[in-house]
Design an enzyme around this catalytic site. Structure first.
Site, PDB file in Angstrom:
ATOM      1  N   LYS A 158       0.847  -1.176  -0.248  1.00 32.18           N
ATOM      2  CA  LYS A 158       0.098  -0.261   0.154  1.00 32.18           C
ATOM      3  C   LYS A 158       0.945   1.058  -0.090  1.00 32.18           C
ATOM      4  CE  LYS A 158      -4.030  -1.962   2.618  1.00 32.18           C
ATOM      5  NZ  LYS A 158      -4.758  -1.588   3.677  1.00 32.18           N
ATOM      6  N   GLU A 200       0.943  -4.827   4.938  1.00 34.33           N
ATOM      7  CA  GLU A 200       0.076  -5.593   5.726  1.00 34.33           C
ATOM      8  C   GLU A 200      -0.531  -6.837   5.274  1.00 34.33           C
ATOM      9  OE1 GLU A 200      -2.656  -1.603   7.458  1.00 34.33           O
ATOM     10  OE2 GLU A 200      -3.560  -2.913   5.712  1.00 34.33           O
ATOM     11  N   LYS A 201      -0.589  -7.644   6.136  1.00 30.80           N
ATOM     12  CA  LYS A 201      -1.186  -9.065   5.936  1.00 30.80           C
ATOM     13  C   LYS A 201      -2.368  -9.046   5.225  1.00 30.80           C
ATOM     14  CE  LYS A 201      -1.037 -13.551   6.406  1.00 30.80           C
ATOM     15  NZ  LYS A 201      -0.119 -14.582   5.368  1.00 30.80           N
ATOM     16  N   ASN A 290     -10.978   8.198   6.941  1.00 31.27           N
ATOM     17  CA  ASN A 290     -11.452   9.358   5.926  1.00 31.27           C
ATOM     18  C   ASN A 290     -11.864  10.452   6.709  1.00 31.27           C
ATOM     19  OD1 ASN A 290     -10.653   7.928   3.425  1.00 31.27           O
ATOM     20  ND2 ASN A 290     -12.289   6.267   4.313  1.00 31.27           N
ATOM     21  N   ARG A 292     -13.403  13.186   6.174  1.00 33.16           N
ATOM     22  CA  ARG A 292     -14.371  13.862   5.048  1.00 33.16           C
ATOM     23  C   ARG A 292     -15.523  13.141   5.105  1.00 33.16           C
ATOM     24  NH1 ARG A 292     -13.976  10.082   1.329  1.00 33.16           N
ATOM     25  NH2 ARG A 292     -12.245   9.164   0.861  1.00 33.16           N
TER      26      ARG A 292
END
Length: 451
Positions: A158, A200-201, A290, A292
């Protein structure tokens, strides 16, 4: 009091914010690119101003031009919608410097949550479970391989500053990881100005479930229950619903409390969402926050009766939350289907001229749209052209309404994903609530390959 708001966004979310402002008798200012000159949201606003050419760098990401227009039109506040500058701390700071309220959390909180690496650390400090992964950025593909071998494949690579599935890829082997690391780091650098990557896994057969939060400036935080957002293509959501058909009452309570605790620890204010991955045993793990309003916020509004945009404005005005946690209740079941201008088999965007456009109608049908008949869908922006939201007294009724509404949703002149949505809505796995993040891969794609 806020009397005039500039909406620093476009399409259906700009129209959505304008409608709540009209309800509150707040004047609105729209900004638009050359490609959006005839878009519905432009004429809905009390005033509208051209930002520049179609490219987002020259229009919707042009901070200086947006601030200049806001000052010239004497607005009290700016609503950023979602995407574009909505989670840009520098933009929030520029608003503050100009004496204009930014309708959202502080720049400090946005910057912390905007980095997925910093967000993981903040959640760990707040005792919120996180998916096993790296504590910081991975500096090279060699370092990535070493860590992947330690936790075991598959893993999710990511981008720390990523969003919308950009810079994210599932990886099954060392060979895949070597290729994916450099390409995703480069893409993240291009889109977000930050090529930092972490890992991450990968949780197989997980569900993507998020908690909607509201927090005022006085330490009061409540949640508006959860949304199930597991049906995704290219790591982007396609169908969302509230409440989740999977969670037990106990897990729902635990996830809500964890999200509220995290928001309080951050000193969060405004509307926000904490996203979790939930395994088949209902263990939940922090995914991201997030800072927003979310695309899928209407399903929460439908089951709670809370206007989230209105609450954002009230919080920005300095008002306390009007409801306590015990006063927020769920009523019925709501489902949202995102209507994209894209090929339903390849998922490639399908820009072009809309020669005919007809929306489904009904007492419990809600349409949020970005286009109208005879509009052009350009290749410059996200291909979502609308959202179809239905509400039933229960999930079975809501699914039935969704199927009927999709049959009368007509868009001609371009390809859309409506055929895909119809297949999903009628699939037995969806009807039974078996909606993991692997749904498209396991149930929809096999159908397209056997045609």
């Amino acid at each position: 009091m806020i009397t005039k708001i500039l909406i620093a966004n476009r399409g259906e979310i700009a129209a959505r914010v304008i409608r709540t402002c009209q309800k509150l008798s707040i004047k609105t200012v729209a900004v638009y690119s050359e490609a959006d000159q005839k878009a519905p949201f432009v004429s809905m606003a009390d005033e509208s101003f051209l930002l520049g050419p179609p490219r987002v760098q020259d229009s919707y990401l042009n901070i200086e031009k947006i601030i200049s227009i806001a000052e010239e039109s004497n607005v009290d506040a700016i609503h950023p919608g979602y995407g574009f500058l909505s989670e840009n701390g520098a933009f929030a700071e520029k608003c503050e410097e100009a004496g204009i309220r930014f309708i959202g959390p502080s720049a400090k909180v946005m910057e912390k949550m905007g980095s997925k690496i910093a967000a993981r650390k903040a959640m760990q400090e707040a005792d919120v479970p996180v998916v096993p992964g790296t504590d910081g950025a991975v500096k090279s593909s060699d370092e990535a391989i070493e860590f992947a071998r330690e936790i075991g494949y598959p893993i999710m690579l990511k981008a720390s500053a990523g969003g919308g599935g950009i810079g994210m890829q599932a990886v099954q082997s060392d060979e895949e990881l070597i290729k994916a690391f450099e390409s995703n780091a480069k893409r993240a650098k291009t889109f977000f100005g930050d090529g930092a990557m972490f890992m991450e896994k990968k949780l197989d057969f997980a569900r993507h479930i998020e908690i909607q939060l509201l927090a005022d400036n006085y330490g009061n935080v409540i949640h508006l229950f959860e949304r199930e957002c597991s049906i995704q293509r290219r790591n982007q959501k396609v169908i969302e619903e509230a409440p989740s058909p999977f969670l037990s009452g106990q897990t729902r309570k635990q996830m809500g409390e964890a999200a509220v605790t995290a928001a309080k620890a951050l000193g969060y204010t405004g509307a926000g969402t904490i996203e979790f991955l939930v395994d088949d045993q209902e263990n939940f793990y922090f995914l991201e926050m997030n800072t927003r309003i979310q695309v899928e916020h209407p399903v929460t509004e439908e089951i709670t009766g809370v206007d989230i945009v209105e609450q954002q404005i009230f919080i920005a005005e300095g008002k306390e939350l009007s409801s306590s946690q015990s006063e927020v209740n769920m009523n019925g079941h709501a489902i949202e289907a995102r209507i994209y201008a894209e090929d339903p088999e390849t998922f490639f965007p399908s820009p072009g001229h809309i020669s005919a456009f007809q929306l489904p109608e009904g007492e419990y049908i809600r349409n949020e749209v970005a286009v109208a008949q005879n509009d052009d869908v350009t290749p410059f922006y996200d291909p979502m052209i609308g959202k179809l939201i239905v509400k039933g007294s229960n999930r079975r009724e809501a699914i039935s309404m969704l199927k009927e509404a999709l049959l009368t949703y007509k868009v001609e002149g371009i390809k859309t994903n409506i055929p895909m949505l119809q297949k999903i809505a009628g699939h037995e796995a969806f009807e039974s609530g078996n909606t993991t993040t692997a749904f498209i891969e396991n149930y929809y794609l096999p159908i397209t390959k056997t045609k």
